[in-house]
Design a protein around this motif. Structure first.
Motif, PDB file in Angstrom:
ATOM      1  N   HIS A 172      13.042  -1.451 -13.539  1.00 22.83           N
ATOM      2  CA  HIS A 172      11.738  -1.527 -12.876  1.00 22.83           C
ATOM      3  C   HIS A 172      11.409  -0.190 -12.202  1.00 22.83           C
ATOM      4  O   HIS A 172      10.986  -0.145 -11.047  1.00 22.83           O
ATOM      5  CB  HIS A 172      11.702  -2.667 -11.856  1.00 22.83           C
ATOM      6  N   VAL A 173      11.613   0.894 -12.934  1.00 18.16           N
ATOM      7  CA  VAL A 173      11.320   2.231 -12.410  1.00 18.16           C
ATOM      8  C   VAL A 173       9.822   2.407 -12.193  1.00 18.16           C
ATOM      9  O   VAL A 173       9.376   2.924 -11.163  1.00 18.16           O
ATOM     10  CB  VAL A 173      11.857   3.310 -13.369  1.00 18.16           C
ATOM     11  N   ILE A 174       9.017   1.977 -13.178  1.00 15.59           N
ATOM     12  CA  ILE A 174       7.567   2.149 -13.077  1.00 15.59           C
ATOM     13  C   ILE A 174       7.023   1.382 -11.875  1.00 15.59           C
ATOM     14  O   ILE A 174       6.184   1.886 -11.127  1.00 15.59           O
ATOM     15  CB  ILE A 174       6.886   1.683 -14.374  1.00 15.59           C
ATOM     16  N   TRP A 175       7.522   0.173 -11.688  1.00 19.54           N
ATOM     17  CA  TRP A 175       7.070  -0.630 -10.546  1.00 19.54           C
ATOM     18  C   TRP A 175       7.435   0.054  -9.229  1.00 19.54           C
ATOM     19  O   TRP A 175       6.633   0.091  -8.292  1.00 19.54           O
ATOM     20  CB  TRP A 175       7.674  -2.018 -10.610  1.00 19.54           C
ATOM     21  N   ARG A 176       8.635   0.595  -9.155  1.00 15.98           N
ATOM     22  CA  ARG A 176       9.060   1.274  -7.929  1.00 15.98           C
ATOM     23  C   ARG A 176       8.215   2.513  -7.658  1.00 15.98           C
ATOM     24  O   ARG A 176       7.868   2.805  -6.507  1.00 15.98           O
ATOM     25  CB  ARG A 176      10.540   1.653  -8.040  1.00 15.98           C
ATOM     26  N   LEU A 177       7.887   3.255  -8.715  1.00 10.23           N
ATOM     27  CA  LEU A 177       7.058   4.445  -8.547  1.00 10.23           C
ATOM     28  C   LEU A 177       5.670   4.073  -8.042  1.00 10.23           C
ATOM     29  O   LEU A 177       5.124   4.732  -7.148  1.00 10.23           O
ATOM     30  CB  LEU A 177       6.961   5.212  -9.868  1.00 10.23           C
ATOM     31  N   GLN A 178       5.091   3.041  -8.623  1.00  6.27           N
ATOM     32  CA  GLN A 178       3.776   2.594  -8.177  1.00  6.27           C
ATOM     33  C   GLN A 178       3.827   2.104  -6.731  1.00  6.27           C
ATOM     34  O   GLN A 178       2.953   2.437  -5.917  1.00  6.27           O
ATOM     35  CB  GLN A 178       3.268   1.477  -9.097  1.00  6.27           C
ATOM     36  N   ASP A 179       4.848   1.339  -6.415  1.00  6.61           N
ATOM     37  CA  ASP A 179       4.989   0.811  -5.059  1.00  6.61           C
ATOM     38  C   ASP A 179       5.184   1.943  -4.049  1.00  6.61           C
ATOM     39  O   ASP A 179       4.591   1.933  -2.959  1.00  6.61           O
ATOM     40  CB  ASP A 179       6.175  -0.156  -5.010  1.00  6.61           C
ATOM     41  N   ALA A 180       5.995   2.931  -4.412  1.00  8.33           N
ATOM     42  CA  ALA A 180       6.245   4.055  -3.504  1.00  8.33           C
ATOM     43  C   ALA A 180       4.986   4.875  -3.270  1.00  8.33           C
ATOM     44  O   ALA A 180       4.739   5.355  -2.157  1.00  8.33           O
ATOM     45  CB  ALA A 180       7.354   4.946  -4.066  1.00  8.33           C
ATOM     46  N   ARG A 181       4.161   5.028  -4.317  1.00  7.48           N
ATOM     47  CA  ARG A 181       2.944   5.814  -4.157  1.00  7.48           C
ATOM     48  C   ARG A 181       1.905   5.076  -3.307  1.00  7.48           C
ATOM     49  O   ARG A 181       1.215   5.680  -2.483  1.00  7.48           O
ATOM     50  CB  ARG A 181       2.363   6.144  -5.536  1.00  7.48           C
ATOM     51  N   LEU A 182       1.790   3.774  -3.484  1.00  4.83           N
ATOM     52  CA  LEU A 182       0.791   3.015  -2.753  1.00  4.83           C
ATOM     53  C   LEU A 182       1.171   2.805  -1.293  1.00  4.83           C
ATOM     54  O   LEU A 182       0.322   2.874  -0.397  1.00  4.83           O
ATOM     55  CB  LEU A 182       0.569   1.652  -3.430  1.00  4.83           C
ATOM     56  N   TRP A 183       2.457   2.541  -1.038  1.00  4.79           N
ATOM     57  CA  TRP A 183       2.865   2.137   0.309  1.00  4.79           C
ATOM     58  C   TRP A 183       3.833   3.124   0.977  1.00  4.79           C
ATOM     59  O   TRP A 183       4.279   2.866   2.092  1.00  4.79           O
ATOM     60  CB  TRP A 183       3.521   0.756   0.260  1.00  4.79           C
ATOM     61  N   GLY A 184       4.141   4.236   0.325  1.00  3.43           N
ATOM     62  CA  GLY A 184       5.116   5.164   0.888  1.00  3.43           C
ATOM     63  C   GLY A 184       4.537   6.287   1.720  1.00  3.43           C
ATOM     64  O   GLY A 184       5.276   7.157   2.198  1.00  3.43           O
ATOM     65  N   TYR A 185       3.215   6.262   1.919  1.00  7.46           N
ATOM     66  CA  TYR A 185       2.570   7.357   2.641  1.00  7.46           C
ATOM     67  C   TYR A 185       3.081   7.502   4.069  1.00  7.46           C
ATOM     68  O   TYR A 185       3.437   8.601   4.514  1.00  7.46           O
ATOM     69  CB  TYR A 185       1.055   7.164   2.642  1.00  7.46           C
ATOM     70  N   ALA A 231       6.190  19.088   8.198  1.00  6.55           N
ATOM     71  CA  ALA A 231       7.214  19.839   7.454  1.00  6.55           C
ATOM     72  C   ALA A 231       7.874  18.958   6.400  1.00  6.55           C
ATOM     73  O   ALA A 231       8.034  19.356   5.234  1.00  6.55           O
ATOM     74  CB  ALA A 231       8.258  20.386   8.429  1.00  6.55           C
ATOM     75  N   GLY A 232       8.254  17.748   6.785  1.00  2.06           N
ATOM     76  CA  GLY A 232       8.882  16.847   5.832  1.00  2.06           C
ATOM     77  C   GLY A 232       7.930  16.421   4.731  1.00  2.06           C
ATOM     78  O   GLY A 232       8.329  16.286   3.568  1.00  2.06           O
ATOM     79  N   PHE A 233       6.665  16.225   5.077  1.00  4.70           N
ATOM     80  CA  PHE A 233       5.683  15.779   4.082  1.00  4.70           C
ATOM     81  C   PHE A 233       5.432  16.849   3.027  1.00  4.70           C
ATOM     82  O   PHE A 233       5.495  16.587   1.823  1.00  4.70           O
ATOM     83  CB  PHE A 233       4.374  15.405   4.776  1.00  4.70           C
ATOM     84  N   PHE A 234       5.145  18.064   3.479  1.00  2.00           N
ATOM     85  CA  PHE A 234       4.784  19.119   2.529  1.00  2.00           C
ATOM     86  C   PHE A 234       6.008  19.716   1.834  1.00  2.00           C
ATOM     87  O   PHE A 234       5.860  20.437   0.848  1.00  2.00           O
ATOM     88  CB  PHE A 234       3.987  20.212   3.238  1.00  2.00           C
ATOM     89  N   ALA A 235       7.200  19.424   2.335  1.00  2.00           N
ATOM     90  CA  ALA A 235       8.414  19.888   1.658  1.00  2.00           C
ATOM     91  C   ALA A 235       8.962  18.852   0.683  1.00  2.00           C
ATOM     92  O   ALA A 235       9.895  19.141  -0.064  1.00  2.00           O
ATOM     93  CB  ALA A 235       9.489  20.236   2.690  1.00  2.00           C
TER      94      ALA A 235
END
Length: 295
Positions: free
Chosen positions: A213-226, A263-267
């Protein structure tokens, strides 16, 4: 520069909801503060009331900012899905293609409106709403208590929070915006379904055929990982203040500055990999805009 300004004005002319929705939403919040009731339970003296109000002032401002951000996110999503699709649906694309304005400029303008202009409009109206609510509460409450709401450092922190969020969210959600623009430029109908079903189908197919479920994790991380990437949450009593009210307690941050994590965000590689994917999707949307006419 003049072309960009004209294109932004066009978006305001054609999409009054850009300013109308946050205006109505802010007005409802001000009405709630005007006619709502206020009560601090378990507090007997004014000094303690003042302490409680001061402790909750930052939480209240954060709550208003979060509410505006949530409404803005919903509207921006719909705007990105509809902006290129609507031009083809009502055939206004034929008129705009006859003008000396490139499809690249049109798509990039709509992207900028969704990621920068709309958040800026919500930022201004959220700020005005917060000021008006603070004024109403100050008038309705006693001067001793109401004056607690007018803290310059809190206002400055909220302004910095909004500006930081606008910039970092625009970068983080660039692939999401690019995907929505791509769907808007391609779909002939049911843009909402087309924005969801392909991504869902990919995740389901990977799970069924590969057992991962790599694709699902990538989508989830992009939507809710901000939030996890743009902000940090330092533990420890030095970063939090606890105000005790009878048997209850209010825990608030000392300030917001130490929670920013530029710093953590842009790095972070995830930030720039996502930005690269977003750029590719936006390029695809521009190409489709060049080749697609009316529906």
């Amino acid at each position: 520069m003049n072309t960009a300004k004209w294109l932004v004005r066009r978006e305001f002319w054609e999409n009054r909801a850009i300013w109308l929705i946050p205006t109505v939403f802010g007005g409802l919040l001000v009405l709630a503060s005007l006619f709502g009731g206020y009560q601090v339970l378990g507090v007997a003296d004014l000094a303690t009331v003042r302490t409680v109000v001061q402790a909750g002032a930052l939480d209240g401002m954060m709550l208003i900012a979060t509410a505006f951000f949530s409404v803005m996110s919903i509207y921006s999503t719909w705007y990105l899905l509809d902006c290129l699709y609507a031009d083809r649906r009502d055939r206004s694309i034929l008129f705009w293609k006859s003008m000396p304005i490139s499809d690249t400029a049109t798509v990039l303008c709509k992207l900028g409106v969704a990621l920068i202009v709309v958040p800026a409009v919500y930022f201004v109206l959220a700020d005005l709403t917060t000021l008006m609510m603070a004024f109403v509460i100050s008038v309705r409450a006693s001067a001793y208590v109401g004056s607690t709401l007018w803290r310059g450092e809190l206002w400055l922190q909220i302004q910095a929070l909004w500006l930081y969020t606008i910039v970092t969210a625009a970068v983080w959600y660039l692939p999401v915006a690019g995907w929505l623009l791509l769907v808007s430029a391609w779909a002939k109908r049911a843009v909402i379904l087309w924005s969801i079903l392909p991504l869902l189908a990919l995740a389901v197919a990977e799970r069924v055929f590969l057992g991962t479920h790599v694709i699902w994790r990538l989508q989830d991380a992009r939507l809710w990982g901000y939030l996890a990437h743009a902000f940090q949450y330092p533990p420890g009593s030095a970063n939090w203040v606890t105000t005790v009210i009878g048997h209850d307690a209010i825990t608030t941050p000392v300030d917001l500055w130490r929670f920013f994590n530029p710093a953590g965000f842009f790095a972070s590689p995830q930030t720039w990999i996502g930005a690269a994917v977003g750029a590719a999707l936006i390029f695809g949307a521009i190409q489709l805009r060049m080749r697609r006419a009316e529906i």
